[in-house]
Design an enzyme around this catalytic site. Structure first.
Site, PDB file in Angstrom:
ATOM      1  NE  ARG A  55      31.223 -25.644 -13.130  1.00  0.00           N
ATOM      2  CZ  ARG A  55      31.897 -26.637 -13.782  1.00  0.00           C
ATOM      3  NH1 ARG A  55      31.184 -27.525 -14.286  1.00  0.00           N
ATOM      4  NH2 ARG A  55      33.072 -27.149 -13.447  1.00  0.00           N
ATOM      5  CB  VAL A  91      24.573 -18.906 -11.194  1.00  0.00           C
ATOM      6  CG1 VAL A  91      23.665 -18.652 -12.077  1.00  0.00           C
ATOM      7  CG2 VAL A  91      25.724 -19.750 -11.892  1.00  0.00           C
ATOM      8  CG  HIS A 107      21.055 -15.131 -15.622  1.00  0.00           C
ATOM      9  ND1 HIS A 107      22.182 -15.019 -16.741  1.00  0.00           N
ATOM     10  CD2 HIS A 107      19.933 -14.829 -16.462  1.00  0.00           C
ATOM     11  CE1 HIS A 107      21.499 -14.287 -17.830  1.00  0.00           C
ATOM     12  NE2 HIS A 107      20.191 -14.255 -17.520  1.00  0.00           N
ATOM     13  CB  CYS A 115      10.933 -28.556  -4.330  1.00  0.00           C
ATOM     14  SG  CYS A 115      10.189 -29.709  -4.312  1.00  0.00           S
TER      15      CYS A 115
HETATM   16  P1  OAD Z   1      30.449 -14.097 -21.398  1.00  0.00           P
HETATM   17  O1  OAD Z   1      31.294 -15.276 -21.107  1.00  0.00           O
HETATM   18  O2  OAD Z   1      29.605 -14.341 -22.374  1.00  0.00           O
HETATM   19  O3  OAD Z   1      31.508 -12.643 -21.440  1.00  0.00           O
HETATM   20  C1  OAD Z   1      32.296 -12.412 -20.642  1.00  0.00           C
HETATM   21  C2  OAD Z   1      32.749 -11.201 -20.701  1.00  0.00           C
HETATM   22  O4  OAD Z   1      33.868 -10.998 -19.803  1.00  0.00           O
HETATM   23  C3  OAD Z   1      33.299 -10.942 -22.263  1.00  0.00           C
HETATM   24  O5  OAD Z   1      33.035  -9.797 -22.642  1.00  0.00           O
HETATM   25  C4  OAD Z   1      34.972 -10.828 -21.696  1.00  0.00           C
HETATM   26  O6  OAD Z   1      35.529 -10.027 -22.668  1.00  0.00           O
HETATM   27  C5  OAD Z   1      34.808 -10.247 -20.358  1.00  0.00           C
HETATM   28  N1  OAD Z   1      36.075 -10.576 -19.242  1.00  0.00           N
HETATM   29  C6  OAD Z   1      36.786 -11.677 -19.458  1.00  0.00           C
HETATM   30  N2  OAD Z   1      37.665 -11.465 -18.413  1.00  0.00           N
HETATM   31  C7  OAD Z   1      37.394 -10.271 -17.899  1.00  0.00           C
HETATM   32  C8  OAD Z   1      38.333  -9.593 -16.895  1.00  0.00           C
HETATM   33  N3  OAD Z   1      39.205 -10.044 -16.263  1.00  0.00           N
HETATM   34  N4  OAD Z   1      37.883  -8.220 -16.597  1.00  0.00           N
HETATM   35  C9  OAD Z   1      36.919  -7.710 -17.299  1.00  0.00           C
HETATM   36  N5  OAD Z   1      36.153  -8.533 -18.335  1.00  0.00           N
HETATM   37  C10 OAD Z   1      36.629  -9.646 -18.298  1.00  0.00           C
HETATM   38  O7  OAD Z   1      29.797 -13.969 -19.818  1.00  0.00           O
HETATM   39  P2  OAD Z   1      28.207 -13.354 -19.843  1.00  0.00           P
HETATM   40  O8  OAD Z   1      28.078 -12.003 -20.499  1.00  0.00           O
HETATM   41  O9  OAD Z   1      28.079 -12.976 -18.248  1.00  0.00           O
HETATM   42  O10 OAD Z   1      23.610 -17.521 -18.533  1.00  0.00           O
HETATM   43  O11 OAD Z   1      27.275 -14.412 -20.223  1.00  0.00           O
HETATM   44  C11 OAD Z   1      25.842 -14.189 -20.008  1.00  0.00           C
HETATM   45  C12 OAD Z   1      25.355 -15.335 -19.671  1.00  0.00           C
HETATM   46  O12 OAD Z   1      25.403 -16.330 -20.760  1.00  0.00           O
HETATM   47  C13 OAD Z   1      25.440 -15.845 -18.379  1.00  0.00           C
HETATM   48  O13 OAD Z   1      24.783 -15.466 -17.456  1.00  0.00           O
HETATM   49  C14 OAD Z   1      25.082 -17.319 -18.602  1.00  0.00           C
HETATM   50  C15 OAD Z   1      25.573 -17.602 -19.977  1.00  0.00           C
HETATM   51  O14 OAD Z   1      24.439 -18.581 -20.677  1.00  0.00           O
HETATM   52  C16 OAD Z   1      22.946 -18.403 -17.932  1.00  0.00           C
HETATM   53  O15 OAD Z   1      23.552 -19.352 -17.749  1.00  0.00           O
HETATM   54  C17 OAD Z   1      21.385 -18.220 -17.807  1.00  0.00           C
END
Ligand code: OAD
Length: 231
Positions: A55, A91, A107, A115
């Site tokens: 990543r 991230v 996050h 470390c």
């Molecule tokens: P998700 O993958 O859960 O959600 C992504 C969101 O972005 C969805 O609601 C999609 O509809 C939307 N989306 C996709 N493409 C888009 C675009 N072009 N424009 C606007 N919106 C779009 O991601 P997060 O909600 O960020 O945590 O996930 C939350 C956390 O879950 C992350 O920070 C990570 C993960 O586990 C850790 O790693 C601790």
């Protein structure tokens, strides 16, 4: 006006980075519990390190660039007269590259490591291997990704709670709102009297709680919405 913005993976989707939950529940081919928990790291450190090494490397590829949404937020911050806080669950470093200043990466950050011996957090752009050395305590084989895994406490929670208390406008961008505590920030802000807005591709898990919602691609919606606030 005191504005708080929360972003998630959707804001970086048009920058060549896959979201977490839009790909059949797999993150770059892995189940979250196999790569994003302290238990996974204890059971198979090599798999977890390799996953984050890839990543981190991916962030340096030419295809990954900040998009119009990241840039619009940074430009808005520079012009806005009131307080502006950007909280990201991402991230990647795309908000930083776009020039956002008051940024809380709750996050963690892929381009940093921590470390396990002395707790120091340091910038790091290479792959973590057993030969990697902490630049502070000089111990070998003690670095882990500076990422908040499931079951760990997100970063900056005290500052975040404080800014949400005096927030007047809360904008959630590109997050599915299934991961807490971030998914609860909208309600905290709303209880304090903030107007709350969702900008997302599709309604999130908590969409019905927002005062206003606009759906579409972040690269179009975010510049439009924030230029409207400056008028
Ligand atoms: P998700 O993958 O859960 O959600 C992504 C969101 O972005 C969805 O609601 C999609 O509809 C939307 N989306 C996709 N493409 C888009 C675009 N072009 N424009 C606007 N919106 C779009 O991601 P997060 O909600 O960020 O945590 O996930 C939350 C956390 O879950 C992350 O920070 C990570 C993960 O586990 C850790 O790693 C601790």
């Amino acid at each position: 006006m005191n504005i708080v913005v929360l972003t998630g993976a959707g804001i970086s989707a048009e920058s060549g980075l896959k979201t977490f939950r839009d790909n059949g529940g797999l993150w770059e081919g892995h189940r979250m519990e196999d790569v994003a928990t302290p238990e996974a790291f204890a059971a198979n450190p090599e798999l977890v390190q390799n996953f984050y090494n890839l990543r981190r490397q991916q962030l340096r590829s030419d295809e990954v660039k900040c998009n119009a949404a990241h840039i619009a937020l940074a430009e808005f911050e520079a012009q806005h007269k009131g307080r502006f806080t950007l909280i990201t669950q991402n991230v990647d470093d795309l908000h930083q590259r776009a020039g956002s200043n008051n940024l809380l990466a709750m996050h963690g950050e892929l381009r940093k490591v921590r470390c396990l011996n002395c707790d120091a957090v340091m910038p790091y752009d290479e792959a973590i291997t057993p030969q990697s050395q902490c630049t502070q305590c000089l111990q070998l084989d003690c670095l882990r990704p500076h990422i908040v895994w499931f079951g760990e406490m997100p970063l900056y929670m005290d500052v975040i709670e404080r800014v949400l208390q005096s927030c007047e406008l809360f904008v959630s961008i590109g997050t599915s709102s299934v991961v807490y505590p971030a998914a609860g920030f909208q309600q905290l802000a709303q209880h304090r009297g903030a107007h709350t807005v969702e900008l997302n591709l599709a309604p999130s898990e908590t969409a019905s709680r927002f005062d206003e919602a606009i759906y579409g691609n972040a690269s179009t919606l975010v510049p439009e919405y924030f230029s409207g606030l400056l008028d």
